[in-house]
Scaffold this motif. Sequence first.
Motif, PDB file in Angstrom:
ATOM      1  N   LEU A 153      41.464  63.949  45.987  1.00 13.50           N
ATOM      2  CA  LEU A 153      42.394  64.523  45.019  1.00 13.50           C
ATOM      3  C   LEU A 153      41.914  64.278  43.586  1.00 13.50           C
ATOM      4  CD1 LEU A 153      45.826  63.596  46.639  1.00 13.50           C
ATOM      5  CD2 LEU A 153      44.745  65.844  46.544  1.00 13.50           C
ATOM      6  N   VAL A 154      41.329  63.102  43.346  1.00 17.35           N
ATOM      7  CA  VAL A 154      40.771  62.832  42.018  1.00 17.35           C
ATOM      8  C   VAL A 154      39.624  63.791  41.717  1.00 17.35           C
ATOM      9  CG1 VAL A 154      39.505  61.129  40.649  1.00 17.35           C
ATOM     10  CG2 VAL A 154      41.496  60.426  41.985  1.00 17.35           C
ATOM     11  N   ASP A 155      38.777  64.066  42.733  1.00 16.98           N
ATOM     12  CA  ASP A 155      37.697  65.038  42.526  1.00 16.98           C
ATOM     13  C   ASP A 155      38.255  66.425  42.221  1.00 16.98           C
ATOM     14  OD1 ASP A 155      35.879  63.042  43.005  1.00 16.98           O
ATOM     15  OD2 ASP A 155      35.647  63.523  45.136  1.00 16.98           O
ATOM     16  N   PHE A 156      39.298  66.827  42.939  1.00 15.81           N
ATOM     17  CA  PHE A 156      39.947  68.108  42.650  1.00 15.81           C
ATOM     18  C   PHE A 156      40.448  68.147  41.198  1.00 15.81           C
ATOM     19  CE2 PHE A 156      41.105  68.943  47.362  1.00 15.81           C
ATOM     20  CZ  PHE A 156      39.872  69.542  47.552  1.00 15.81           C
ATOM     21  N   ASN A 207      40.086  70.084  35.694  1.00 17.65           N
ATOM     22  CA  ASN A 207      39.992  69.818  34.252  1.00 17.65           C
ATOM     23  C   ASN A 207      38.775  70.506  33.659  1.00 17.65           C
ATOM     24  OD1 ASN A 207      42.276  68.186  33.626  1.00 17.65           O
ATOM     25  ND2 ASN A 207      41.333  66.489  34.709  1.00 17.65           N
ATOM     26  N   GLN A 208      37.664  70.505  34.394  1.00 22.33           N
ATOM     27  CA  GLN A 208      36.484  71.210  33.913  1.00 22.33           C
ATOM     28  C   GLN A 208      36.725  72.710  33.825  1.00 22.33           C
ATOM     29  OE1 GLN A 208      33.269  70.093  36.501  1.00 22.33           O
ATOM     30  NE2 GLN A 208      33.223  67.954  35.809  1.00 22.33           N
ATOM     31  N   VAL A 209      37.411  73.258  34.815  1.00 16.01           N
ATOM     32  CA  VAL A 209      37.733  74.686  34.783  1.00 16.01           C
ATOM     33  C   VAL A 209      38.642  75.001  33.603  1.00 16.01           C
ATOM     34  CG1 VAL A 209      38.961  76.522  36.005  1.00 16.01           C
ATOM     35  CG2 VAL A 209      37.389  75.037  37.258  1.00 16.01           C
ATOM     36  N   GLN A 210      39.640  74.157  33.376  1.00 15.65           N
ATOM     37  CA  GLN A 210      40.559  74.385  32.263  1.00 15.65           C
ATOM     38  C   GLN A 210      39.844  74.271  30.921  1.00 15.65           C
ATOM     39  OE1 GLN A 210      43.728  71.523  31.897  1.00 15.65           O
ATOM     40  NE2 GLN A 210      45.187  73.074  31.234  1.00 15.65           N
ATOM     41  N   THR A 211      38.964  73.288  30.807  1.00 15.41           N
ATOM     42  CA  THR A 211      38.198  73.139  29.565  1.00 15.41           C
ATOM     43  C   THR A 211      37.291  74.335  29.324  1.00 15.41           C
ATOM     44  OG1 THR A 211      38.241  70.733  29.848  1.00 15.41           O
ATOM     45  CG2 THR A 211      36.598  71.638  28.335  1.00 15.41           C
ATOM     46  N   TRP A 229      44.990  61.608  30.973  1.00 20.81           N
ATOM     47  CA  TRP A 229      46.425  61.558  30.685  1.00 20.81           C
ATOM     48  C   TRP A 229      46.687  61.864  29.207  1.00 20.81           C
ATOM     49  CZ3 TRP A 229      51.126  61.282  32.868  1.00 20.81           C
ATOM     50  CH2 TRP A 229      52.181  60.788  32.124  1.00 20.81           C
ATOM     51  N   LEU A 230      45.919  61.262  28.327  1.00 18.93           N
ATOM     52  CA  LEU A 230      46.090  61.531  26.902  1.00 18.93           C
ATOM     53  C   LEU A 230      45.719  62.970  26.553  1.00 18.93           C
ATOM     54  CD1 LEU A 230      44.728  58.246  25.279  1.00 18.93           C
ATOM     55  CD2 LEU A 230      47.090  59.018  25.376  1.00 18.93           C
ATOM     56  N   GLN A 231      44.678  63.484  27.179  1.00 17.80           N
ATOM     57  CA  GLN A 231      44.287  64.870  26.917  1.00 17.80           C
ATOM     58  C   GLN A 231      45.406  65.832  27.285  1.00 17.80           C
ATOM     59  OE1 GLN A 231      40.635  65.469  29.031  1.00 17.80           O
ATOM     60  NE2 GLN A 231      39.359  64.519  27.445  1.00 17.80           N
ATOM     61  N   ARG A 232      46.048  65.581  28.411  1.00 13.54           N
ATOM     62  CA  ARG A 232      47.120  66.496  28.835  1.00 13.54           C
ATOM     63  C   ARG A 232      48.350  66.346  27.948  1.00 13.54           C
ATOM     64  NH1 ARG A 232      48.472  65.785  34.937  1.00 13.54           N
ATOM     65  NH2 ARG A 232      49.830  67.520  34.364  1.00 13.54           N
TER      66      ARG A 232
END
Length: 813
Positions: free
Chosen positions: A70-73, A78-82, A514-517
């Motif tokens: 789940l962490v890998d997902f 996050n990479q896709v969103q960035t 967490w801070l990024q979101r």
Amino acid sequence: MPTFVFFPTVLLRALLALSLLLGGFYATAQAVESEGVRDIAQELDQARTELKQIQAALADSKIPFTDQQLVDFRNRLNQVQTKAAGIDTTITPLHQAAQARLAELGLPEDEATETQDVKKQRSALNEEISTLSGQLKIARLIAVEAEQAISEVAAQRRQQFQDVVSQRGLSPFAPSLWRQLQEKLPDDRLAVQKSWQKIKEAFAPVAWQHKLWLGVGALVWALGGIAIWFRFIRFLVNKSQPTRLRRSLLAIGLIGLYVAIPTGVLLILLSVLMYAEGLTPELLVFIRQFIAVVALAAFIAGLGRALLSPHKPTWRLPSLPNEVAQALQWLPLTLGGLIIVLWTLQQLTHVISSSLSTVMLTNGLLALGLNAVVGIAVWRAQRYYRKEGGLDLGSVWLTGLHRVALRLVSLAVLCSVIALLVGYTALSNLIIQEVIWLGVVILTTYLLYCLLSDVAQAVLNNVRQDAAQSQLNQAQWRWRSQAVLLFSGGAKLGLLLVAATLFSLPFGEDPVIWLQRRLAFLSQGFTFGEVTLKPVAFLYGMVVLVVGGLAVHSLQAWLANQYLPYTRLDPSMRSSAARLVSYVGYVAAAVVALSAAGIGFDRMAWIVSALSVGIGFGLQAVVQNFVSGLLLLAERPIKVGDWVSLGTDVEGNVRRINARATEIERFDRSTVIVPNSEFITKVVRNVTLSEPLGRGQITVVMPVNVDAQQVRACLLRAAQSNEQVLEDPAPFVTVDGFEQNGGIAFSLFFYLPSPRLVSAQRSEVFFAVLELFAQARLALHHTQRMEVIGAASSGVEAVPVSAADASSVGKTS
């Protein structure tokens, strides 16, 4: 080849080469632009494919995912969103530029009147806008779907975490656990041996030279770090003042030393992985996580040693008793080492796929070790406070807060131990790790807060010293102090907000993500009319404005103090020129700052409209005075140092011409602030504008039977005897005519180098006139009072006149 043929040939070849080069650049630019569009399309396809794969995997509820999966997902999402946000940022200005170009073409005209080239350009722009609009929508849709998928991953992780925490297993003190461990011990030993054999085989091909050089590099790194630390200490002790800032810098430096040396050594040693072959992905992940855990443990150890300072009480930031600091000096290193050892054992069980009993035992040992260390530290601190009759930190608020914190930690350790004893090992780990995490956040926030306060206080002390030494005036001292306090307050507020955010960090969540979101709105921004305002871009614009203002200030100082003094401009013109350049520079800095903040030149129409409305209602006088100040600097009807008079009330020397008003120092040393528009719209008398000479005048009234030539000679001799009176133009005397009371008026005119000398030198000349009249036994008219006093033998007698007519003794202009 003749010269007249050679040069044109070379010129034609150069022009041909230049045209080919420019054509190549244009073609390359077009190719790069089209290639960029294709790259964006490819990146969108890749991001969409990646997102669909993860969404399909998450939708398949039959597959149970581990927490690591789940962490890998989450990381992939996050990479896709960035990537989608980056594409959005790239496409948006291109889309806006295409729309602006299409708007320049205007609405489509009649088919018969519109040229073919315009039609092609319109069609190409419409196609480009359509393509960019579609890509922009897809990028934003991908970002939204990625955010939803991240929320779904977080929900599954929370659910798994709740299941694990609420699951009851065997306590590490249960005999059944040890029996299972004894049964599975041979299998676990065999798994460890196999993993170790794989590691040896992977590193076997690495040449010994590489290992040697890496070992030497690690040793040099460690010794270099220690040497830099001692140099840093000597610098602070010998070169800095004994203030709190020195203690804060020592604490920060000690933490950096603790983190840099072990982390750097591990990175150097483990760079041998580049030459290793055959390592499993699980082992590679374990090694990278091991480096991160060592860095965290080193940070905790350095933070504790920096705050306790058991052997250097003068370096200690918090107001802790020496006995407490010495009693807890073992805590930072013990806690850091225990975290490394127990975490390594816990993660190795996952790497080698050990038995369930081994996993439960390592989890239990982790919870037991952390609880033991934290519990012993709290118990020793409380024992000292009970022995000394209570806790006293010098402040009732701090003392009460510290006492409550100790009791809460004690209660948390007690709950964690009880949960461990009854078999809730995961819950026990959760409680004690949360205690340690919150303690690290609180202590780090305290240290950084002290650093910000000490830096601000040190800067304020320097500003205060400069003001005391007359290097800064009152205005400079105030705005610099205010700027330091505002910056310090803003930094402290941001620090507290970040600390509060980390306080609410869910267990197991990555703090950075967490801070990024939570702080995503800073980069995404919000729309205001047709302008998208982003807080990050606004802060960048503020930085650009501050840097630009400092640059303009430096340019103004350089012009006024270094460059302009070597020109033919007089001092007042130099000051005016430097000030005019500063006005232009500040306006340019403001425009560039607005552009950096995301408000382009083509989007400032609403700002201009708002300013025009404000000017029309409330800022008309301000703008009028500002424009008048520019006219004063350009036309220079007055300049700094001029003697001016405005009406009957204002007269004095111009000291400063500001943007809105001009400062005039009167002759009684008071200062008058006059709006600049007054010098443009009213009559101004400038005594020193065109002729720098001053003219003095003395008028005396003599009897009708006086010797006019003798009076003229005395007056001229009095003027010529004064050293300040100029020979060219020469002094002269005129007869103004008969007075109504029967006397003759004589006027003496003389010139001085400056009008500022007239008042004082006129008085000196008047004294000389009276002395010469007395020597020549010339009496003034009987309506004037003058007593000629001499020696008794001279026979000079006093001529009394009425006191009411004494005011007519002299007339000056």
